[in-house]
Design an enzyme around this catalytic site. Structure first.
Site, PDB file in Angstrom:
ATOM      1  N   ASN A   1      37.911  33.494-107.834  1.00 17.20           N
ATOM      2  CA  ASN A   1      38.929  34.145-106.997  1.00 17.20           C
ATOM      3  C   ASN A   1      38.506  33.992-105.537  1.00 17.20           C
ATOM      4  O   ASN A   1      37.616  34.698-105.069  1.00 17.20           O
ATOM      5  CB  ASN A   1      39.020  35.630-107.395  1.00 17.20           C
ATOM      6  CG  ASN A   1      39.943  36.417-106.480  1.00 17.20           C
ATOM      7  OD1 ASN A   1      40.696  35.845-105.700  1.00 17.20           O
ATOM      8  ND2 ASN A   1      39.880  37.735-106.583  1.00 17.20           N
TER       9      ASN A   1
ATOM     10  N   HIS B   1      44.849  42.706-109.136  1.00 18.64           N
ATOM     11  CA  HIS B   1      43.474  42.778-108.623  1.00 18.64           C
ATOM     12  C   HIS B   1      43.300  44.112-107.894  1.00 18.64           C
ATOM     13  O   HIS B   1      44.253  44.613-107.276  1.00 18.64           O
ATOM     14  CB  HIS B   1      43.198  41.608-107.675  1.00 18.64           C
ATOM     15  CG  HIS B   1      41.768  41.530-107.271  1.00 18.64           C
ATOM     16  ND1 HIS B   1      41.263  42.292-106.249  1.00 18.64           N
ATOM     17  CD2 HIS B   1      40.726  40.834-107.783  1.00 18.64           C
ATOM     18  CE1 HIS B   1      39.961  42.054-106.146  1.00 18.64           C
ATOM     19  NE2 HIS B   1      39.614  41.172-107.058  1.00 18.64           N
TER      20      HIS B   1
ATOM     21  N   GLU C   1      37.139  44.551-114.104  1.00 22.24           N
ATOM     22  CA  GLU C   1      36.414  44.533-112.832  1.00 22.24           C
ATOM     23  C   GLU C   1      36.226  45.963-112.325  1.00 22.24           C
ATOM     24  O   GLU C   1      37.135  46.532-111.701  1.00 22.24           O
ATOM     25  CB  GLU C   1      37.210  43.743-111.791  1.00 22.24           C
ATOM     26  CG  GLU C   1      37.412  42.291-112.150  1.00 22.24           C
ATOM     27  CD  GLU C   1      37.605  41.437-110.906  1.00 22.24           C
ATOM     28  OE1 GLU C   1      36.808  40.515-110.706  1.00 22.24           O
ATOM     29  OE2 GLU C   1      38.533  41.721-110.123  1.00 22.24           O
TER      30      GLU C   1
HETATM   31  P1  PGA Z   1      32.879  39.617-106.295  1.00 24.50           P
HETATM   32  O1  PGA Z   1      34.476  39.785-106.481  1.00 24.50           O
HETATM   33  O2  PGA Z   1      32.424  38.571-107.292  1.00 24.50           O
HETATM   34  O3  PGA Z   1      32.710  39.174-104.884  1.00 24.50           O
HETATM   35  O4  PGA Z   1      32.268  40.947-106.581  1.00 24.50           O
HETATM   36  C1  PGA Z   1      35.077  39.744-107.747  1.00 24.50           C
HETATM   37  C2  PGA Z   1      36.569  39.902-107.607  1.00 24.50           C
HETATM   38  O5  PGA Z   1      37.033  40.654-106.743  1.00 24.50           O
HETATM   39  O6  PGA Z   1      37.349  39.268-108.358  1.00 24.50           O
END
Ligand code: PGA
Length: 263
Positions: A13, A105, A175
């Site tokens: 992402n 998200h 997440e």
């Molecule tokens: P990060 O973000 O790997 O920088 O923690 C993950 C995301 O927001 O999909």
């Protein structure tokens, strides 16, 4: 629950990083790096999620060089067309050969007020256009303290799945909000516990077959050094990677986690 071979997905992402010129250089380098390392794309799928303005360039590159890399958008409108200034329809993304689209998200939920109902409507719109929704769920640090780890993601997913057909192809990303961009990843055991609870929600809403075949990713401070621990968990089928997906070598190393399972 019946064991089905789920092909792991390593998804990058990019958020609001890399313009269309940078996206071409990045995807080219990523493909070279993985091919050099003899990455087996059939064994571990790799996909990137660039900004909207990059997608046409990525499509052209992937098609011209027949790159085995998937791609998708970071958001989509719940509407098919009309007076929605600034929005992008799922059919437009399908025309760009996007396979996936990230929906819900945590940054969309907190910064743009996306509710579970909006996430559900977007998932239906994406699925109807032939895209694979990558539905994100996760609890804040406060939720974790008040309700424990799985209550909030479970209820978010239950609503998000409301309009999907039993045979819909979709991906779930767990997440934890406290783990995103913080350098403080969940433990593999925490990720497994919530992933198992999310799989149970899929079973309840869409049946055992859907639960057995749907990939559940972990996301939040994933990097080359910690990916192997997550991938050893039976219900974790890949990762949604933010910060570490912006470095070709780092992201390529994450996709090749099978080579460093001992790390
Ligand atoms: P990060 O973000 O790997 O920088 O923690 C993950 C995301 O927001 O999909």
């Amino acid at each position: 629950m019946a064991e089905l071979a789920r092909v792991p997905l390593i998804a990058g992402n990019w958020k609001m990083n890399l313009d269309h010129l940078q996206s071409i250089a990045f995807v080219q380098k990523l493909a070279w790096s993985l091919k050099d390392a003899r990455h087996d794309f059939a064994a571990v799928e790799v996909a990137v999620f660039p900004p909207f303005t990059d997608l046409r360039s990525v499509q052209t590159l992937v098609a011209a060089d027949k790159l085995p890399i998937g791609y998708g958008a970071q958001d989509v409108s719940e509407h098919a067309s009309g007076a929605f200034t600034g929005e992008i329809a799922a059919s437009f993304l399908a025309q760009l050969d996007c396979r996936y689209v990230i929906i819900g998200h945590s940054e969309r939920r907190t910064l743009h007020g996306e509710t579970d109902e909006v996430v559900a409507a977007k998932s239906v719109a994406a699925s109807a256009a032939g895209l694979v929704p990558l539905i994100c769920v996760g609890e804040t640090a406060e939720d974790l303290e008040t309700h424990g780890a799985s209550a909030v993601p479970v209820s978010q997913l239950a609503i998000a799945l409301e309009g999907l057909q039993k045979n819909a192809d979709f991906v779930v990303a767990y997440e934890p909000v406290w783990a995103i961009g913080s350098g403080q990843a969940a433990t593999p055991e925490q990720a497994q516990q919530v992933a198992a609870a999310l799989r149970a929600v899929i079973a309840e809403k869409l049946g055992d077959e859907a639960a057995a075949r749907t990939r559940i990713l972990y996301g939040g401070s994933v990097k080359a050094e910690n990916i192997a621990g997550f991938m050893r968990q039976p219900d974790v089928d890949g990762a949604l990677v933010g910060g570490a997906s912006l470095d070709v070598d780092g992201f390529s190393s994450i996709a090749r986690y099978q080579k460093h399972v001992g790390v």
